[in-house]
Design a protein around this motif. Structure first.
Motif, PDB file in Angstrom:
ATOM      1  N   MET A   1       2.544  74.018  85.264  1.00  5.78           N
ATOM      2  CA  MET A   1       3.372  75.193  85.515  1.00  5.78           C
ATOM      3  C   MET A   1       2.474  76.429  85.453  1.00  5.78           C
ATOM      4  O   MET A   1       1.655  76.562  84.534  1.00  5.78           O
ATOM      5  N   GLY A   2       2.625  77.305  86.440  1.00  6.20           N
ATOM      6  CA  GLY A   2       1.819  78.514  86.469  1.00  6.20           C
ATOM      7  C   GLY A   2       2.683  79.763  86.489  1.00  6.20           C
ATOM      8  O   GLY A   2       3.845  79.733  86.908  1.00  6.20           O
ATOM      9  N   ALA A   3       2.108  80.860  86.024  1.00  7.66           N
ATOM     10  CA  ALA A   3       2.751  82.177  86.104  1.00  7.66           C
ATOM     11  C   ALA A   3       1.870  83.044  87.007  1.00  7.66           C
ATOM     12  O   ALA A   3       0.714  83.327  86.665  1.00  7.66           O
ATOM     13  N   PHE A   4       2.401  83.438  88.131  1.00 11.71           N
ATOM     14  CA  PHE A   4       1.639  84.193  89.133  1.00 11.71           C
ATOM     15  C   PHE A   4       2.130  85.637  89.153  1.00 11.71           C
ATOM     16  O   PHE A   4       3.333  85.897  89.196  1.00 11.71           O
ATOM     17  N   VAL A   5       1.191  86.553  89.074  1.00 12.00           N
ATOM     18  CA  VAL A   5       1.496  87.984  89.126  1.00 12.00           C
ATOM     19  C   VAL A   5       0.852  88.553  90.389  1.00 12.00           C
ATOM     20  O   VAL A   5      -0.374  88.534  90.520  1.00 12.00           O
ATOM     21  N   ASP A   6       1.692  89.006  91.308  1.00 16.76           N
ATOM     22  CA  ASP A   6       1.211  89.520  92.587  1.00 16.76           C
ATOM     23  C   ASP A   6       0.262  88.526  93.265  1.00 16.76           C
ATOM     24  O   ASP A   6      -0.779  88.898  93.838  1.00 16.76           O
ATOM     25  N   GLY A   7       0.593  87.241  93.145  1.00 14.42           N
ATOM     26  CA  GLY A   7      -0.174  86.186  93.793  1.00 14.42           C
ATOM     27  C   GLY A   7      -1.312  85.612  92.981  1.00 14.42           C
ATOM     28  O   GLY A   7      -1.846  84.561  93.331  1.00 14.42           O
ATOM     29  N   ALA A   8      -1.719  86.291  91.888  1.00 17.47           N
ATOM     30  CA  ALA A   8      -2.831  85.803  91.068  1.00 17.47           C
ATOM     31  C   ALA A   8      -2.296  84.961  89.911  1.00 17.47           C
ATOM     32  O   ALA A   8      -1.296  85.339  89.280  1.00 17.47           O
ATOM     33  N   CYS A   9      -2.952  83.829  89.631  1.00 17.13           N
ATOM     34  CA  CYS A   9      -2.515  82.981  88.518  1.00 17.13           C
ATOM     35  C   CYS A   9      -2.939  83.623  87.209  1.00 17.13           C
ATOM     36  O   CYS A   9      -4.133  83.696  86.881  1.00 17.13           O
ATOM     37  N   ALA A  10      -1.978  84.107  86.448  1.00 18.80           N
ATOM     38  CA  ALA A  10      -2.244  84.817  85.195  1.00 18.80           C
ATOM     39  C   ALA A  10      -1.874  84.010  83.962  1.00 18.80           C
ATOM     40  O   ALA A  10      -2.186  84.409  82.842  1.00 18.80           O
ATOM     41  N   GLY A  11      -1.198  82.895  84.147  1.00 16.71           N
ATOM     42  CA  GLY A  11      -0.813  82.050  83.022  1.00 16.71           C
ATOM     43  C   GLY A  11      -0.700  80.614  83.484  1.00 16.71           C
ATOM     44  O   GLY A  11      -0.413  80.338  84.645  1.00 16.71           O
TER      45      GLY A  11
END
Length: 432
Positions: free
Chosen positions: A70-80
């Motif tokens: 599971m990933g957390a993407f911020v404005d397309g970038a994987c941040a978590g």
């Protein structure tokens, strides 16, 4: 924009780079680890994986049906990044329950305090429920993080040590089997068989992931030296116990001559005693250290002097979180027959757990269902307290003293304690 979802195949390298072990960031509390018996600190500093290694990891993980990233993407970038592994865990009564094990979790430091971890946890809980996993579990890298998501410690692990001259075993019947030192290839064959047999009678033990023992080797690990493998065979020549141990070199007189037991499992008391009888009296050693071990290690009571074994570190091991309360409670057996009506409130992440429930237990069967309308609760308890109690290794009275259980009917906490407790304590021999 924040988007929490499983990463695509081509996003897997970026997903890994959000994890501490891939970036060289701290990945565990800076404290002596109860699951590490070696002479140096843990975890050792590792070189971040190369791009080629990340590609290999992505290929393997994508094909693994038990790995759920599971990933957390911020404005397309994987941040978590985080993931669940699908396990089965042994519960009181001898049954197994499906469990989603949270592993490899991290948020890039510059993206903290934005709710990314909570978003990933919620998404993983929802996905686990869809897969039919009523439990979640983890090994917490920091003790103050995961209670807010409903997790609470359910098992312990310890590191203990003893001086060889104090390790005098009480007399016992001769061992009908035999001991053998084997190489890594033989150990790879024995470990899955022994673990599977031990798991059948141990509450809290997990199924082993495929390839768990593939990295066993006869090569030295720096000053730690190579792992050695000791196998016990019964009178028929069948392996029924195995231990991994090291004899690390030390420049310090205080730690020279130390034998470190990194893992030991046995299917029966004879194999267990035989393995330990050699390891605690190994030639040219003076100290034995073992980790991670059960808090109620039976070996203590085999010594003429039970004080010879000294616990030097202790920590919680497996944290449990109920995702589907009625399914989880109906799947285990209880130490005493009885009926209990209890109330759960405030579970925001798994709201289906909230409400007043009636648990009815008798013999090896149990049922948990919504209580009749208007039924009074015998007690209130938090979802965290229920997670700790689930495997039977924690005291209901302690949680009542801490305010996580509120009694409304005299004797309800006593009844809860009797029903949930199991003996011996639950234990899981590895984490994830």
């Amino acid at each position: 924009m924040i988007d929490v979802r499983p990463p695509l195949v081509d996003e897997m390298p970026a997903y890994y780079r959000a994890l501490p072990y891939a970036t060289g960031m701290p990945q565990w509390e800076p404290a002596d680890a109860a699951w590490h018996g070696g002479l140096g600190p843990w975890p050792p500093q590792r070189t971040p994986p190369t791009a080629a290694r990340l590609a290999e990891m992505a290929a393997a993980d994508t094909e693994d049906g038990n790995f759920h990233p599971m990933g957390a993407f911020v404005d397309g970038a994987c941040a978590g990044a985080s993931a669940m592994l699908s396990f089965e865990i042994r519960v009181p009564g001898g049954g197994s329950v499906r469990l989603g094990g949270v592993t490899a979790t991290g948020v890039v430091p510059t993206y903290r305090r934005r709710g990314l971890l909570r978003g990933m946890m919620q998404a993983m809980f929802d996905a686990a429920l869809e897969r039919g996993e009523p439990l979640a579990g983890l090994s917490a890298s920091e003790g103050g993080i995961y209670g807010r998501y409903g997790f609470s410690p359910a098992t312990y692990r310890v590191r203990w040590e003893l001086a060889r001259h104090e390790a005098v075993l009480k007399p016992a019947a001769p061992d009908p089997g035999s001991l053998e030192l084997v190489d890594a290839e033989a150990a790879k064959r024995v470990w899955p068989e022994v673990h599977a047999a031990v798991r059948l009678r141990r509450v809290g033990e997990l199924t082993a992931q495929p390839g768990r023992w593939d990295r066993l080797t006869d090569e030295a690990d720096g000053a730690n030296g190579p792992l050695k493998y000791l196998v016990h065979r019964n009178r028929n020549g069948e392996a029924d116990g195995i231990a991994n141990f090291r004899l690390p070199w030390s420049a310090e007189a205080a730690t020279a001559g130390t034998l470190v037991v990194e893992a030991l499992e046995a299917e029966n008391p004879a194999a267990y005693r035989a393995l330990w009888s050699l390891l605690v009296d190994f030639d040219l050693t003076k100290t034995v250290v073992a980790a991670p071990r059960p808090r109620d290690e039976p070996l203590r009571w085999m010594f003429a002097n039970p004080r010879a074994m000294r616990i030097t570190r202790q920590s919680e091991s497996l944290w449990i979180r109920l995702l589907d309360l009625p399914a989880a409670l109906s799947a285990r057996a209880y130490g005493a027959p009885g009926e209990l009506t209890f109330r759960i409130e405030g579970d925001r992440m798994c709201p289906g757990n909230n409400g007043t429930w009636r648990l009815q237990a008798g013999g090896t069967s149990a049922a948990c269902a919504p209580a009749p309308s208007g039924a009074a609760a015998d007690l209130d308890l938090s979802i965290q307290a229920l997670g700790s109690l689930y495997l039977g290794g924690m005291s209901a009275h302690h949680f009542a003293d801490a305010g996580d259980i509120t009694e409304h009917r005299d004797g309800a906490v006593d009844r809860l304690a009797r029903m949930f407790r199991t003996d011996p304590e639950p234990h899981n021999s590895f984490v994830f």
